[in-house]
Every structure is written in C-alpha cells, then in structure tokens.
Design a protein around this motif. Structure first.
Motif, PDB file in Angstrom:
ATOM      1  N   TRP A  11      92.824 125.707  58.646  1.00 58.48           N
ATOM      2  CA  TRP A  11      92.115 126.265  57.488  1.00 58.48           C
ATOM      3  C   TRP A  11      92.384 125.494  56.196  1.00 58.48           C
ATOM      4  CZ3 TRP A  11      88.503 129.024  59.341  1.00 58.48           C
ATOM      5  CH2 TRP A  11      88.700 129.809  60.484  1.00 58.48           C
ATOM      6  N   ARG A  12      92.867 124.273  56.317  1.00 60.87           N
ATOM      7  CA  ARG A  12      93.256 123.520  55.116  1.00 60.87           C
ATOM      8  C   ARG A  12      92.073 123.180  54.210  1.00 60.87           C
ATOM      9  NH1 ARG A  12      93.562 119.997  59.431  1.00 60.87           N
ATOM     10  NH2 ARG A  12      92.391 118.031  59.264  1.00 60.87           N
ATOM     11  N   HIS A  13      90.857 123.163  54.746  1.00 61.75           N
ATOM     12  CA  HIS A  13      89.680 122.914  53.910  1.00 61.75           C
ATOM     13  C   HIS A  13      89.146 124.205  53.290  1.00 61.75           C
ATOM     14  CE1 HIS A  13      89.598 118.826  55.353  1.00 61.75           C
ATOM     15  NE2 HIS A  13      89.433 119.213  56.599  1.00 61.75           N
ATOM     16  N   LEU A  14      89.180 125.291  54.049  1.00 61.57           N
ATOM     17  CA  LEU A  14      88.587 126.541  53.585  1.00 61.57           C
ATOM     18  C   LEU A  14      89.488 127.298  52.608  1.00 61.57           C
ATOM     19  CD1 LEU A  14      86.236 128.514  53.693  1.00 61.57           C
ATOM     20  CD2 LEU A  14      87.248 129.518  55.758  1.00 61.57           C
ATOM     21  N   LEU A  15      90.788 127.260  52.824  1.00 58.28           N
ATOM     22  CA  LEU A  15      91.694 128.017  51.956  1.00 58.28           C
ATOM     23  C   LEU A  15      91.532 127.661  50.476  1.00 58.28           C
ATOM     24  CD1 LEU A  15      95.025 128.135  54.021  1.00 58.28           C
ATOM     25  CD2 LEU A  15      93.562 130.062  53.443  1.00 58.28           C
ATOM     26  N   PRO A  16      91.528 126.369  50.097  1.00 59.70           N
ATOM     27  CA  PRO A  16      91.353 126.055  48.667  1.00 59.70           C
ATOM     28  C   PRO A  16      90.009 126.521  48.123  1.00 59.70           C
ATOM     29  CG  PRO A  16      92.210 124.155  49.858  1.00 59.70           C
ATOM     30  CD  PRO A  16      91.774 125.153  50.887  1.00 59.70           C
ATOM     31  N   ALA A  17      88.959 126.433  48.947  1.00 65.35           N
ATOM     32  CA  ALA A  17      87.633 126.869  48.498  1.00 65.35           C
ATOM     33  C   ALA A  17      87.629 128.370  48.250  1.00 65.35           C
ATOM     34  CB  ALA A  17      86.579 126.493  49.530  1.00 65.35           C
ATOM     35  N   LEU A  18      88.287 129.124  49.108  1.00 67.11           N
ATOM     36  CA  LEU A  18      88.382 130.575  48.907  1.00 67.11           C
ATOM     37  C   LEU A  18      89.194 130.897  47.655  1.00 67.11           C
ATOM     38  CD1 LEU A  18      89.027 131.671  52.602  1.00 67.11           C
ATOM     39  CD2 LEU A  18      87.005 132.252  51.248  1.00 67.11           C
ATOM     40  N   ALA A  19      90.298 130.164  47.479  1.00 66.47           N
ATOM     41  CA  ALA A  19      91.135 130.394  46.299  1.00 66.47           C
ATOM     42  C   ALA A  19      90.368 130.088  45.014  1.00 66.47           C
ATOM     43  CB  ALA A  19      92.396 129.547  46.382  1.00 66.47           C
ATOM     44  N   ASP A  20      89.600 128.995  45.033  1.00 63.83           N
ATOM     45  CA  ASP A  20      88.805 128.637  43.849  1.00 63.83           C
ATOM     46  C   ASP A  20      87.771 129.703  43.534  1.00 63.83           C
ATOM     47  OD1 ASP A  20      90.227 126.313  43.542  1.00 63.83           O
ATOM     48  OD2 ASP A  20      88.722 125.014  44.482  1.00 63.83           O
ATOM     49  N   ALA A  21      87.325 130.426  44.572  1.00 62.21           N
ATOM     50  CA  ALA A  21      86.339 131.490  44.374  1.00 62.21           C
ATOM     51  C   ALA A  21      86.983 132.813  43.980  1.00 62.21           C
ATOM     52  CB  ALA A  21      85.518 131.671  45.652  1.00 62.21           C
ATOM     53  N   GLY A  22      88.315 132.816  43.827  1.00 62.29           N
ATOM     54  CA  GLY A  22      88.995 134.010  43.350  1.00 62.29           C
ATOM     55  C   GLY A  22      89.672 134.850  44.410  1.00 62.29           C
ATOM     56  N   TYR A  23      89.669 134.394  45.662  1.00 65.24           N
ATOM     57  CA  TYR A  23      90.304 135.152  46.733  1.00 65.24           C
ATOM     58  C   TYR A  23      91.788 134.828  46.839  1.00 65.24           C
ATOM     59  CZ  TYR A  23      85.629 136.302  48.488  1.00 65.24           C
ATOM     60  OH  TYR A  23      84.358 136.773  48.599  1.00 65.24           O
ATOM     61  N   PHE A 245      85.237 122.938  66.829  1.00 67.26           N
ATOM     62  CA  PHE A 245      86.023 123.013  65.595  1.00 67.26           C
ATOM     63  C   PHE A 245      85.143 122.674  64.396  1.00 67.26           C
ATOM     64  CE2 PHE A 245      88.902 122.095  69.113  1.00 67.26           C
ATOM     65  CZ  PHE A 245      89.839 123.119  68.987  1.00 67.26           C
ATOM     66  N   LEU A 246      84.065 123.388  64.268  1.00 70.56           N
ATOM     67  CA  LEU A 246      83.031 123.077  63.276  1.00 70.56           C
ATOM     68  C   LEU A 246      83.538 123.151  61.848  1.00 70.56           C
ATOM     69  CD1 LEU A 246      80.573 126.149  63.266  1.00 70.56           C
ATOM     70  CD2 LEU A 246      82.864 126.204  64.182  1.00 70.56           C
ATOM     71  N   HIS A 247      84.513 124.015  61.575  1.00 71.50           N
ATOM     72  CA  HIS A 247      85.033 124.148  60.216  1.00 71.50           C
ATOM     73  C   HIS A 247      85.848 122.929  59.794  1.00 71.50           C
ATOM     74  CE1 HIS A 247      87.973 125.559  63.047  1.00 71.50           C
ATOM     75  NE2 HIS A 247      88.912 125.702  62.130  1.00 71.50           N
ATOM     76  N   LEU A 248      86.286 122.125  60.764  1.00 76.16           N
ATOM     77  CA  LEU A 248      86.975 120.880  60.468  1.00 76.16           C
ATOM     78  C   LEU A 248      86.025 119.691  60.481  1.00 76.16           C
ATOM     79  CD1 LEU A 248      90.153 121.542  62.621  1.00 76.16           C
ATOM     80  CD2 LEU A 248      90.097 121.320  60.138  1.00 76.16           C
ATOM     81  N   GLU A 249      84.988 119.781  61.281  1.00 74.85           N
ATOM     82  CA  GLU A 249      84.021 118.685  61.394  1.00 74.85           C
ATOM     83  C   GLU A 249      83.069 118.628  60.198  1.00 74.85           C
ATOM     84  OE1 GLU A 249      82.299 118.379  65.508  1.00 74.85           O
ATOM     85  OE2 GLU A 249      83.469 120.217  65.767  1.00 74.85           O
ATOM     86  N   ALA A 250      82.663 119.773  59.712  1.00 73.21           N
ATOM     87  CA  ALA A 250      81.713 119.843  58.592  1.00 73.21           C
ATOM     88  C   ALA A 250      82.235 120.836  57.558  1.00 73.21           C
ATOM     89  CB  ALA A 250      80.334 120.262  59.101  1.00 73.21           C
ATOM     90  N   PRO A 251      83.381 120.541  56.943  1.00 72.36           N
ATOM     91  CA  PRO A 251      84.017 121.527  56.058  1.00 72.36           C
ATOM     92  C   PRO A 251      83.167 121.922  54.860  1.00 72.36           C
ATOM     93  CG  PRO A 251      85.107 119.387  55.887  1.00 72.36           C
ATOM     94  CD  PRO A 251      84.194 119.310  57.065  1.00 72.36           C
ATOM     95  N   GLU A 252      82.461 120.984  54.258  1.00 73.39           N
ATOM     96  CA  GLU A 252      81.653 121.342  53.086  1.00 73.39           C
ATOM     97  C   GLU A 252      80.536 122.300  53.466  1.00 73.39           C
ATOM     98  OE1 GLU A 252      80.293 117.894  51.038  1.00 73.39           O
ATOM     99  OE2 GLU A 252      82.312 117.173  50.557  1.00 73.39           O
ATOM    100  N   ARG A 253      79.896 122.040  54.585  1.00 71.89           N
ATOM    101  CA  ARG A 253      78.817 122.925  55.042  1.00 71.89           C
ATOM    102  C   ARG A 253      79.369 124.311  55.391  1.00 71.89           C
ATOM    103  NH1 ARG A 253      74.167 123.074  58.574  1.00 71.89           N
ATOM    104  NH2 ARG A 253      73.538 125.267  58.529  1.00 71.89           N
ATOM    105  N   ILE A 254      80.470 124.349  56.121  1.00 69.01           N
ATOM    106  CA  ILE A 254      81.035 125.640  56.531  1.00 69.01           C
ATOM    107  C   ILE A 254      81.549 126.406  55.318  1.00 69.01           C
ATOM    108  CG2 ILE A 254      82.802 126.767  57.911  1.00 69.01           C
ATOM    109  CD1 ILE A 254      80.431 125.470  59.472  1.00 69.01           C
ATOM    110  N   ASN A 255      82.231 125.712  54.405  1.00 67.55           N
ATOM    111  CA  ASN A 255      82.707 126.391  53.192  1.00 67.55           C
ATOM    112  C   ASN A 255      81.547 127.029  52.437  1.00 67.55           C
ATOM    113  OD1 ASN A 255      85.188 125.395  53.894  1.00 67.55           O
ATOM    114  ND2 ASN A 255      85.434 124.069  52.104  1.00 67.55           N
ATOM    115  N   ARG A 256      80.449 126.298  52.336  1.00 72.31           N
ATOM    116  CA  ARG A 256      79.273 126.807  51.618  1.00 72.31           C
ATOM    117  C   ARG A 256      78.697 128.027  52.325  1.00 72.31           C
ATOM    118  NH1 ARG A 256      77.004 122.370  51.414  1.00 72.31           N
ATOM    119  NH2 ARG A 256      75.476 122.534  53.112  1.00 72.31           N
ATOM    120  N   GLU A 257      78.576 127.955  53.656  1.00 73.19           N
ATOM    121  CA  GLU A 257      78.048 129.090  54.426  1.00 73.19           C
ATOM    122  C   GLU A 257      78.935 130.324  54.245  1.00 73.19           C
ATOM    123  OE1 GLU A 257      75.353 129.445  56.244  1.00 73.19           O
ATOM    124  OE2 GLU A 257      74.612 127.402  56.617  1.00 73.19           O
TER     125      GLU A 257
END
Length: 264
Positions: A11-23, A245-257
């Motif tokens: 989750w190293r790509h998604l965690l910072p994106a969630l934190a930046d969104a206030g989670y 492992f789609l969240h690692l292969e396309a992190p920007e797309r998955i983070n956005r979704e």
C-alpha cells in the motif's frame, strides 16, 4: 488490508494519497505475517481476518465515516467486516478477489484455464505445502507474482518484503493456513462465526470492486458475475492492462478510482 503472497508494503502508493486527502490511513500486516504475531487461537479462517478489521476500527477509534480497502485476502476480509458490522464502514474498496458467494458457488464450473491458475490452492491442502513453498528461496512466490501480474516488471522490492514477512516457518505455515481453512470448517473458531457467515453474504456497505483484465490468478472472465453479489449502490470496474497486483502496476489510476469512490 493486503493478501497473499504480499505484505503491508503493498500500500506504499495508496497510503500517501489517502493521507493527502485527509484520511488517517493504516495498513496492517495480516495475522501470522511477520511482524504481526502468530495468533494464539490459531484461527486463519476468513471470518477471523474480518473480525481483525473490525477490531482495528475499534482500536483506532473509528466512527461511521471509516472506509475499508482490501486486496486478495484483504478483499475477503473486507466483505466479512462490512457485512458483519456495516455501521462501522461508510464505503469500501475490494480488489482482485470478487465476493466469495459467487466464486465458491461456481468454482467447479470454471474452465481448465482457471483450474490451472488455482493449482497453488490445491497444493496448499497437502502435507507438501510448506516444503514446496519454502524451496529454492521461496521460488513459488516469485513464480506467482510473475504469472499473476505478467506486465509488472518492478516486483523485486515487493517480493523481498513478502519473503521477509514469511521467512520464518511459522509465518509461512500461517499464510498457508488461510487456504487450508478455506475448505475445512473443522479449522474454524466459533468466536468468528458471525464474520464467517457474512463473508458470503451481500451486505449493505457500497463497494467499489476493481479487477485487472490481465489477472493471472483469477481470470477476468471469472468475475463477470461479481456485480450480482455486491451490495446495492456498488460499482465494478475492470482495469485494462493490469494483473492481480493492479494497485502496484497502475498506482495513479487506482489511487484516482479509490479516492473518487470514497468521496462519492
């Protein structure tokens, strides 16, 4: 929540994106995956990890605005946690494993290709499982990542984290224990009965289900009926060109979704 063969580093790509969104974003290691300890009750049934998710919600002081995100076994935990305690979770995201109510009911209707992809599940039911998984520096894990996400060329770091987490024989046996408990109710602990039952239910919490079109673990053709087993208000999206492992292969797309869904 991560799955097999994986770790919280997934989750190293998604965690910072969630934190930046206030989670307040938290990624635990599943029970039995080092550095998490071996559970005293020896329970690795799906209901146990669902109960763990709800217990973490409690431990972190979560309220009804909390969200839950799971991949692979983490997805299964998400179905059970949201199904058994919908008041805890506003929305959820699951990836790469559709609701088990549909998967298990249709398991023997799969074609030969899916049976080949599922060989490891059958291996893990045998006494040879631990020795086979540990052989040649856990080469099985390398092979699964290669087969499950054939387009992902940067998996070395992820695989190293997995092997570190499962290097001890007790931790490796724990990871295999999830699969043994999947088909063997005698391995189930009564304390998790409610969560176990909720695993195959429909639930109430709206879920975004994401699946890679090139998934080499569970073929995209197998998940076409997943929509019928998701709660009302849910959505399913196939992510082109990604594997398991789609969240690692396309992190920007998955983070956005994910962020778009959680904000909805």
């Amino acid at each position: 929540m991560h799955g097999f063969p994986d770790s919280a580093h997934s989750w190293r790509h998604l965690l910072p994106a969630l934190a930046d969104a206030g989670y307040h974003a938290v990624a635990p290691f599943l029970r039995g995956y080092a550095p998490t300890g071996i559970p005293a009750d020896g329970a690795y049934q799906a209901g146990a990890i669902a109960a763990d998710a709800n217990a973490l919600h409690e431990a972190f002081g979560g309220d009804g605005d909390a969200v839950l995100i799971g991949h692979d076994w983490g997805a299964i935990a998400t179905y059970g946690a949201t199904g058994s305690a919908p008041e805890r979770w506003r929305r959820a995201v699951t990836m790469s494993v559709p609701p088990l109510g549909g998967v298990l009911a249709d398991f023997f209707n799969y074609d030969y290709g899916q049976f080949k992809r599922s060989f490891y599940i059958f291996l893990f039911q045998t006494p040879l499982a631990e020795a086979g998984a540990a052989a040649h520096d856990m080469a099985l894990i390398d092979g699964l990542w290669r087969d499950w996400s054939p387009g992902y060329q940067d998996a070395a770091e992820d695989i190293a984290h997995v092997k570190e987490s499962l290097r001890d024989p007790a931790n490796l046996a724990a990871a295999i224990g999830y699969y043994r408990a999947l088909f063997d109710p005698s391995r189930h602990v009564a304390a998790y009965a409610a969560e176990q039952e909720a695993i195959t239910g429909t639930g109430e919490t709206p879920i975004l289900y994401l699946h890679g079109t090139d998934d080499g673990c569970i073929g995209a053709d197998v998940v076409q009926g997943a929509r019928d087993h998701l709660p009302a208000g849910s959505r399913m999206e196939l992510i082109d060109g990604t594997g398991h492992f789609l969240h690692l292969e396309a992190p920007e797309r998955i983070n956005r979704e994910v962020l778009t869904w959680l904000a909805g």
